[in-house]
Design a protein around this motif. Structure first.
Motif, short mmCIF file in Angstrom:
data_model
loop_
_atom_site.label_atom_id
_atom_site.label_comp_id
_atom_site.label_asym_id
_atom_site.label_seq_id
_atom_site.Cartn_x
_atom_site.Cartn_y
_atom_site.Cartn_z
N SER A 1 -25.06 48.71 18.63
CA SER A 1 -24.10 47.79 18.03
C SER A 1 -24.27 46.41 18.65
O SER A 1 -24.89 46.25 19.70
N THR A 2 -23.70 45.40 17.97
CA THR A 2 -23.85 44.03 18.43
C THR A 2 -22.58 43.24 18.19
O THR A 2 -21.65 43.72 17.54
N LEU A 3 -22.55 42.00 18.68
CA LEU A 3 -21.33 41.20 18.67
C LEU A 3 -21.18 40.32 17.44
O LEU A 3 -20.11 39.75 17.22
N ASP A 4 -22.24 40.19 16.63
CA ASP A 4 -22.19 39.27 15.49
C ASP A 4 -22.48 40.01 14.19
O ASP A 4 -23.44 40.80 14.11
N PHE A 5 -21.69 39.73 13.16
CA PHE A 5 -21.80 40.41 11.87
C PHE A 5 -23.15 40.16 11.20
O PHE A 5 -23.84 41.09 10.77
N SER A 6 -23.56 38.89 11.12
CA SER A 6 -24.83 38.56 10.46
C SER A 6 -26.02 39.12 11.22
O SER A 6 -26.98 39.63 10.62
N GLU A 7 -25.95 39.05 12.53
CA GLU A 7 -27.03 39.58 13.35
C GLU A 7 -27.18 41.09 13.15
O GLU A 7 -28.30 41.62 13.12
N ALA A 8 -26.05 41.79 13.00
CA ALA A 8 -26.11 43.23 12.78
C ALA A 8 -26.87 43.57 11.50
O ALA A 8 -27.64 44.54 11.47
N HIS A 9 -26.69 42.79 10.44
CA HIS A 9 -27.40 43.04 9.19
C HIS A 9 -28.91 42.87 9.35
O HIS A 9 -29.69 43.67 8.82
N ILE A 10 -29.32 41.83 10.07
CA ILE A 10 -30.75 41.61 10.28
C ILE A 10 -31.35 42.73 11.12
O ILE A 10 -32.43 43.26 10.81
N LYS A 11 -30.67 43.12 12.17
CA LYS A 11 -31.16 44.20 13.03
C LYS A 11 -31.27 45.51 12.24
O LYS A 11 -32.23 46.28 12.41
N ARG A 12 -30.28 45.76 11.39
CA ARG A 12 -30.31 46.97 10.57
C ARG A 12 -31.53 46.98 9.65
O ARG A 12 -32.20 48.01 9.49
N ALA A 13 -31.84 45.84 9.07
CA ALA A 13 -33.03 45.74 8.21
C ALA A 13 -34.31 45.93 9.00
O ALA A 13 -35.27 46.53 8.52
N MET A 14 -34.33 45.42 10.24
CA MET A 14 -35.50 45.61 11.09
C MET A 14 -35.75 47.08 11.39
O MET A 14 -36.89 47.56 11.38
N VAL A 15 -34.68 47.81 11.67
CA VAL A 15 -34.80 49.25 11.91
C VAL A 15 -35.39 49.94 10.68
O VAL A 15 -36.31 50.76 10.79
#
Length: 259
Positions: free
Chosen positions: A189-203
Motif C-alpha cells: 500500500s502507499t500514501l497517494d491515490f494516484s501513485e497507487a494506480h500507477i503502481k497497480r498497473a506496473m504490477v
C-alpha cells in the motif's frame, strides 16, 4: 495483548497505551481494546480516528495497523540510511538478467538500485522516475525509456493518465516497485491515490515484481492499496529482520532475500 492494564486512564494516556500495544502486537482490534481498557467501542473508534489523523496508526475494518514512517521530503529520504540502502540495492540489482525489460518505479531506493546495475548489463529500463533515468544516463548498454505525465513531487515520479497509458503498453520481465508499506494481511500500500494506480498497473504489466524495503516498512499499512502480498515475487530486506517476522511473507509465496 497483555491482560492487565491501568484503569481510568486519561484520553492521551489511553491513546499512548493503544499505540504501544500496536507496536508490540502488530495490530489492535477495537472490541478487544474496549474490553481491556473498560471503555465503549465508540470511545475506541474515536481514539483510532484521532490517532490516524495524527499519522500514528492506520485504521482498518475492526481496528488498526501500524502506519508507515515515511518522510514526505524526497531530498531527506535520499540521505537516510545510505549504507543499508546501498546493501539492499546491490542485492536487488543482481536480480536483473541480460536483455531484460525492466520497469523501475520512483523512489530513492530504486535510484540506488539502478546505480548498481553491472557495467556489462544489456537491458531496457522503462521508468516514470526522472532521477532513475538520470542515474542511467552514462550506462553504456542500457536503453532508457522515460514515461511522461504529471510529476508527483514527493516521489519525483510521473503519475497521471499519460503515465498509465505508457505502463499499460509494456510487458516487463521484472519490476522494481517503490514501496511505502508491506503487510502480510493488507499487502502493498502507499500514501497517494494516484501513485497507487500507477503502481497497480506496473504490477499487472510485469512477469516478476520485486519490492526492496527496510525492515521498518514491513508490517505497516498505508491508505491506498496497490496489490495483495501474493503478487510480489521477491522481497529484499535487511538481514536483521527476524525469521519469525518474515514467516508470513514466505507463507504467501514471496521469495525473501535478506542482505
Amino acid at each position: 495483548m497483555q491482560s492487565e492494564v491501568p484503569k481510568a486512564m486519561l484520553t492521551e494516556e489511553r491513546r499512548r497505551w493503544i499505540v504501544a500495544a500496536l507496536e508490540r502486537e502488530g495490530k489492535v482490534v477495537a472490541c478487544e481494546l474496549s474490553r481491556l481498557l473498560d471503555v465503549s467501542e465508540d470511545t475506541i473508534r474515536r481514539d483510532l480516528r484521532e490517532l490516524a489523523a495524527e499519522g500514528r496508526v492506520q485504521r482498518v475494518h475492526g481496528g488498526a495497523l501500524p502506519a508507515p514512517r515515511v518522510s514526505a521530503n524526497y531530498a531527506v529520504r535520499a540521505t537516510q540510511a545510505t549504507s543499508t540502502k546501498t546493501t539492499l540495492a546491490r542485492a536487488a540489482a543482481a536480480l536483473v538478467r541480460q536483455a531484460n525489460v525492466v520497469l523501475v518505479d520512483g523512489g530513492t531506493t530504486n535510484v540506488e538500485i539502478v546505480r548498481h546495475f553491472a557495467p556489462d548489463l544489456h537491458a531496457t529500463v522503462v521508468t516514470n522516475s526522472p532521477p532513475v533515468a538520470i542515474a542511467l544516463a552514462d550506462h553504456p548498454h542500457i536503453e532508457v525509456i522515460v514515461l511522461g505525465g504529471r510529476m508527483f513531487k514527493p516521489s519525483r515520479a510521473t503519475v497521471d493518465s499519460v503515465t498509465m497509458e505508457g505502463v499499460r503498453g509494456i510487458r516487463a520481465d521484472v519490476c522494481f516497485l517503490g514501496v511505502c508499506s508491506v503487510h502480510p494481511e493488507t499487502g502493498v500500500s502507499t500514501l497517494d491515490f494516484s501513485e497507487a494506480h500507477i503502481k497497480r498497473a506496473m504490477v499487472a504489466s510485469s512477469a516478476e515484481v520485486v519490492a526492496v524495503a527496510f525492515g521498518e516498512k514491513l508490517g505497516t499499512a498505508a491508505p491506498y492499496l496497490v496489490a495483495p502480498l501474493a503478487e510480489l515475487t521477491q522481497l529484499v530486506t535487511e538481514a536483521s529482520v527476524s525469521e519469525e517476522f518474515l514467516a508470513p511473507y514466505r507463507a504467501a509465496g514471496v521469495t525473501v532475500l535478506q542482505a
